[in-house]
Design a protein around this motif. Structure first.
Motif, PDB file in Angstrom:
ATOM      1  N   ASN A  21       0.847  -1.231  -0.110  1.00  0.00           N
ATOM      2  CA  ASN A  21      -0.038   0.163   0.463  1.00  0.00           C
ATOM      3  C   ASN A  21       0.819   1.005   0.127  1.00  0.00           C
ATOM      4  O   ASN A  21       0.075   2.399  -0.940  1.00  0.00           O
ATOM      5  CB  ASN A  21      -1.016  -0.454   1.256  1.00  0.00           C
ATOM      6  CG  ASN A  21      -1.869  -1.204   0.613  1.00  0.00           C
ATOM      7  OD1 ASN A  21      -2.615  -0.344  -0.365  1.00  0.00           O
ATOM      8  ND2 ASN A  21      -2.722  -2.164   2.444  1.00  0.00           N
ATOM      9  N   GLN A  22       1.821   1.394   0.702  1.00  0.00           N
ATOM     10  CA  GLN A  22       2.718   2.245   0.383  1.00  0.00           C
ATOM     11  C   GLN A  22       3.945   2.025  -0.983  1.00  0.00           C
ATOM     12  O   GLN A  22       4.108   3.843  -0.872  1.00  0.00           O
ATOM     13  CB  GLN A  22       4.248   1.851   1.900  1.00  0.00           C
ATOM     14  CG  GLN A  22       3.320   2.571   2.837  1.00  0.00           C
ATOM     15  CD  GLN A  22       4.490   2.604   4.062  1.00  0.00           C
ATOM     16  OE1 GLN A  22       5.642   1.107   3.725  1.00  0.00           O
ATOM     17  NE2 GLN A  22       4.081   2.401   5.295  1.00  0.00           N
ATOM     18  N   HIS A  23       3.588   1.684  -1.767  1.00  0.00           N
ATOM     19  CA  HIS A  23       4.186   1.606  -2.811  1.00  0.00           C
ATOM     20  C   HIS A  23       3.648   0.610  -3.998  1.00  0.00           C
ATOM     21  O   HIS A  23       3.609  -0.195  -4.575  1.00  0.00           O
ATOM     22  CB  HIS A  23       5.918   0.270  -2.539  1.00  0.00           C
ATOM     23  CG  HIS A  23       6.646   0.979  -1.273  1.00  0.00           C
ATOM     24  ND1 HIS A  23       7.768   1.667  -1.471  1.00  0.00           N
ATOM     25  CD2 HIS A  23       6.748   0.859  -0.498  1.00  0.00           C
ATOM     26  CE1 HIS A  23       8.196   2.044  -1.079  1.00  0.00           C
ATOM     27  NE2 HIS A  23       8.023   1.177  -0.146  1.00  0.00           N
ATOM     28  N   PRO A  24       2.487   2.030  -4.777  1.00  0.00           N
ATOM     29  CA  PRO A  24       1.729   1.562  -5.392  1.00  0.00           C
ATOM     30  C   PRO A  24       1.809   0.763  -7.171  1.00  0.00           C
ATOM     31  O   PRO A  24       1.011   0.840  -7.938  1.00  0.00           O
ATOM     32  CB  PRO A  24       0.508   2.862  -6.099  1.00  0.00           C
ATOM     33  CG  PRO A  24       1.925   3.775  -4.852  1.00  0.00           C
ATOM     34  CD  PRO A  24       2.041   3.228  -3.660  1.00  0.00           C
ATOM     35  N   ASP A  25       3.852   1.415  -6.838  1.00  0.00           N
ATOM     36  CA  ASP A  25       4.164   0.675  -8.241  1.00  0.00           C
ATOM     37  C   ASP A  25       4.615  -0.817  -8.344  1.00  0.00           C
ATOM     38  O   ASP A  25       5.730  -0.655  -8.904  1.00  0.00           O
ATOM     39  CB  ASP A  25       5.176   1.744  -8.748  1.00  0.00           C
ATOM     40  CG  ASP A  25       6.528   1.748  -7.449  1.00  0.00           C
ATOM     41  OD1 ASP A  25       5.657   1.665  -6.186  1.00  0.00           O
ATOM     42  OD2 ASP A  25       7.635   2.593  -7.524  1.00  0.00           O
ATOM     43  N   VAL A  26       4.451  -1.184  -7.134  1.00  0.00           N
ATOM     44  CA  VAL A  26       4.598  -2.657  -7.086  1.00  0.00           C
ATOM     45  C   VAL A  26       3.534  -3.487  -6.701  1.00  0.00           C
ATOM     46  O   VAL A  26       3.164  -3.421  -6.145  1.00  0.00           O
ATOM     47  CB  VAL A  26       5.177  -2.626  -5.539  1.00  0.00           C
ATOM     48  CG1 VAL A  26       5.863  -4.349  -5.339  1.00  0.00           C
ATOM     49  CG2 VAL A  26       6.701  -1.785  -5.793  1.00  0.00           C
ATOM     50  N   ALA A  27       3.978  -4.383  -7.789  1.00  0.00           N
ATOM     51  CA  ALA A  27       3.248  -6.081  -8.210  1.00  0.00           C
ATOM     52  C   ALA A  27       3.341  -7.004  -7.213  1.00  0.00           C
ATOM     53  O   ALA A  27       4.697  -6.899  -7.072  1.00  0.00           O
ATOM     54  CB  ALA A  27       2.831  -6.169  -9.046  1.00  0.00           C
ATOM     55  N   ALA A  28       2.465  -7.544  -6.691  1.00  0.00           N
ATOM     56  CA  ALA A  28       2.993  -8.825  -6.237  1.00  0.00           C
ATOM     57  C   ALA A  28       2.303 -10.504  -6.882  1.00  0.00           C
ATOM     58  O   ALA A  28       0.988 -10.403  -6.922  1.00  0.00           O
ATOM     59  CB  ALA A  28       2.498  -8.901  -4.006  1.00  0.00           C
ATOM     60  N   THR A  29       2.946 -11.546  -6.999  1.00  0.00           N
ATOM     61  CA  THR A  29       2.463 -13.104  -7.470  1.00  0.00           C
ATOM     62  C   THR A  29       2.503 -13.723  -6.645  1.00  0.00           C
ATOM     63  O   THR A  29       3.620 -13.656  -5.590  1.00  0.00           O
ATOM     64  CB  THR A  29       3.057 -13.400  -7.950  1.00  0.00           C
ATOM     65  OG1 THR A  29       3.517 -12.182  -9.401  1.00  0.00           O
ATOM     66  CG2 THR A  29       2.591 -14.717  -9.232  1.00  0.00           C
ATOM     67  N   VAL A  30       1.213 -14.141  -5.668  1.00  0.00           N
ATOM     68  CA  VAL A  30       1.817 -15.240  -4.490  1.00  0.00           C
ATOM     69  C   VAL A  30       1.680 -16.579  -5.215  1.00  0.00           C
ATOM     70  O   VAL A  30       0.601 -16.767  -6.293  1.00  0.00           O
ATOM     71  CB  VAL A  30       0.279 -15.266  -3.493  1.00  0.00           C
ATOM     72  CG1 VAL A  30       0.548 -16.703  -2.290  1.00  0.00           C
ATOM     73  CG2 VAL A  30       0.201 -13.470  -3.230  1.00  0.00           C
ATOM     74  N   VAL A  31       2.866 -17.587  -4.841  1.00  0.00           N
ATOM     75  CA  VAL A  31       3.348 -18.747  -5.398  1.00  0.00           C
ATOM     76  C   VAL A  31       3.382 -20.055  -4.242  1.00  0.00           C
ATOM     77  O   VAL A  31       3.024 -19.572  -3.306  1.00  0.00           O
ATOM     78  CB  VAL A  31       3.798 -18.923  -6.210  1.00  0.00           C
ATOM     79  CG1 VAL A  31       4.520 -20.466  -6.485  1.00  0.00           C
ATOM     80  CG2 VAL A  31       4.334 -18.158  -6.906  1.00  0.00           C
ATOM     81  N   PHE A  84       6.121 -12.885  -4.665  1.00  0.00           N
ATOM     82  CA  PHE A  84       7.875 -11.921  -5.229  1.00  0.00           C
ATOM     83  C   PHE A  84       6.823 -10.666  -5.603  1.00  0.00           C
ATOM     84  O   PHE A  84       5.786 -10.536  -6.070  1.00  0.00           O
ATOM     85  CB  PHE A  84       7.712 -12.714  -7.003  1.00  0.00           C
ATOM     86  CG  PHE A  84       8.123 -13.845  -6.402  1.00  0.00           C
ATOM     87  CD1 PHE A  84       9.646 -14.123  -6.822  1.00  0.00           C
ATOM     88  CD2 PHE A  84       7.513 -15.428  -6.602  1.00  0.00           C
ATOM     89  CE1 PHE A  84      10.459 -15.452  -6.665  1.00  0.00           C
ATOM     90  CE2 PHE A  84       7.957 -16.426  -5.877  1.00  0.00           C
ATOM     91  CZ  PHE A  84       9.250 -15.945  -6.310  1.00  0.00           C
ATOM     92  N   LEU A  85       7.820  -9.917  -5.366  1.00  0.00           N
ATOM     93  CA  LEU A  85       7.460  -8.127  -5.459  1.00  0.00           C
ATOM     94  C   LEU A  85       7.982  -7.815  -6.716  1.00  0.00           C
ATOM     95  O   LEU A  85       9.494  -8.093  -6.949  1.00  0.00           O
ATOM     96  CB  LEU A  85       7.348  -7.574  -4.364  1.00  0.00           C
ATOM     97  CG  LEU A  85       7.010  -7.873  -2.738  1.00  0.00           C
ATOM     98  CD1 LEU A  85       7.402  -6.603  -1.716  1.00  0.00           C
ATOM     99  CD2 LEU A  85       5.819  -7.939  -2.814  1.00  0.00           C
ATOM    100  N   LYS A  86       7.360  -7.070  -7.747  1.00  0.00           N
ATOM    101  CA  LYS A  86       7.907  -6.516  -8.940  1.00  0.00           C
ATOM    102  C   LYS A  86       7.397  -5.216  -8.979  1.00  0.00           C
ATOM    103  O   LYS A  86       5.931  -4.808  -9.178  1.00  0.00           O
ATOM    104  CB  LYS A  86       7.645  -7.866  -9.772  1.00  0.00           C
ATOM    105  CG  LYS A  86       8.921  -7.455 -11.290  1.00  0.00           C
ATOM    106  CD  LYS A  86       8.555  -8.821 -12.277  1.00  0.00           C
ATOM    107  CE  LYS A  86      10.370  -9.235 -12.560  1.00  0.00           C
ATOM    108  NZ  LYS A  86       9.788  -9.778 -13.293  1.00  0.00           N
TER     109      LYS A  86
END
Length: 210
Positions: free
Chosen positions: A128-138, A204-206
């Motif tokens: 939420n603090q970094h809206p330019d980051v997406a997350a993939t949960v594996v 994974f944060l990207k």
């Protein structure tokens, strides 16, 4: 000398092009780029000045193509201390948050344990603090049981985690969930200790490319 100047100009143009394409993304590749650039500058200039110029250009090139995970990694390491969570930067530029099985789910369950919620609360806060980051949960399982069932279980677990992050305010279009079942072990499934390592959730944060 003319060839050296042309080569340096070409590298500078490439660096500028990358900076334009990546926009405001912060650099994690600056150090690597500077090192490569220093070697390039040495070839171009053949002396200390050429090396320094090349390092500066290489730093700009590396900085334009990476993401600065230092603050995020430091905060997550602090906030998840004592849970066994491991946070490592990956070769593709992503940040992997690896949460062990003793924290995540009970056996044959996709219900998030209370101890796991504390970790996910920190991850959601970071996102939420970094809206330019997406997350993939594996999600991953060990090799006990039916492979098809394990694949489904790992998918349900990954979806539970993504859903939890979404409920904590992370935009759903920044979240993805994947189940890998028992197909990607990181330890020997012949031992209990190995199976425990294989039962895990990775996030994974990207940076979002745009």
């Amino acid at each position: 000398m003319k060839l050296k100047l042309v080569s340096l100009a070409t590298v500078a143009v490439l660096a500028a092009g990358c900076a334009t394409e990546q926009g405001t993304q912060t650099a994690v590749g600056t150090g690597v780029g500077a090192a490569v650039g220093a070697g390039l500058g040495n070839l171009i200039g053949g002396n200390t000045t050429g090396t320094l110029v090349g390092a500066a250009v290489g730093g700009a090139l590396g900085g334009a193509t990476g993401y600065n995970w230092n603050a995020i990694r430091g905060k997550l390491n602090k906030d998840t201390a004592g849970t066994g969570t491991q946070i490592t930067e990956q070769p593709d530029g992503s940040l992997k948050v690896n949460i062990p099985s003793q924290v995540t789910f009970d056996t044959d369950s996709s219900t998030i344990k209370p101890s796991f919620r504390a970790v996910l609360d920190q991850v959601s806060q970071t996102l939420n603090q970094h809206p330019d980051v997406a997350a993939t949960v594996v999600g991953h399982t060990d090799s006990t049981g039916n492979p098809s069932y394990n694949m489904q279980l790992s998918q349900r677990r990954a979806q539970s985690v993504a859903g939890y992050l979404g409920d904590r305010g992370v935009a759903r279009n920044r979240l993805a969930a994947e189940g890998r079942g028992q197909t990607q072990p990181i330890a020997d499934n012949a031992t209990e200790a190995g199976r425990a390592q294989n039962r895990r959730v990775e996030i994974f944060l990207k940076p979002i490319q745009g």
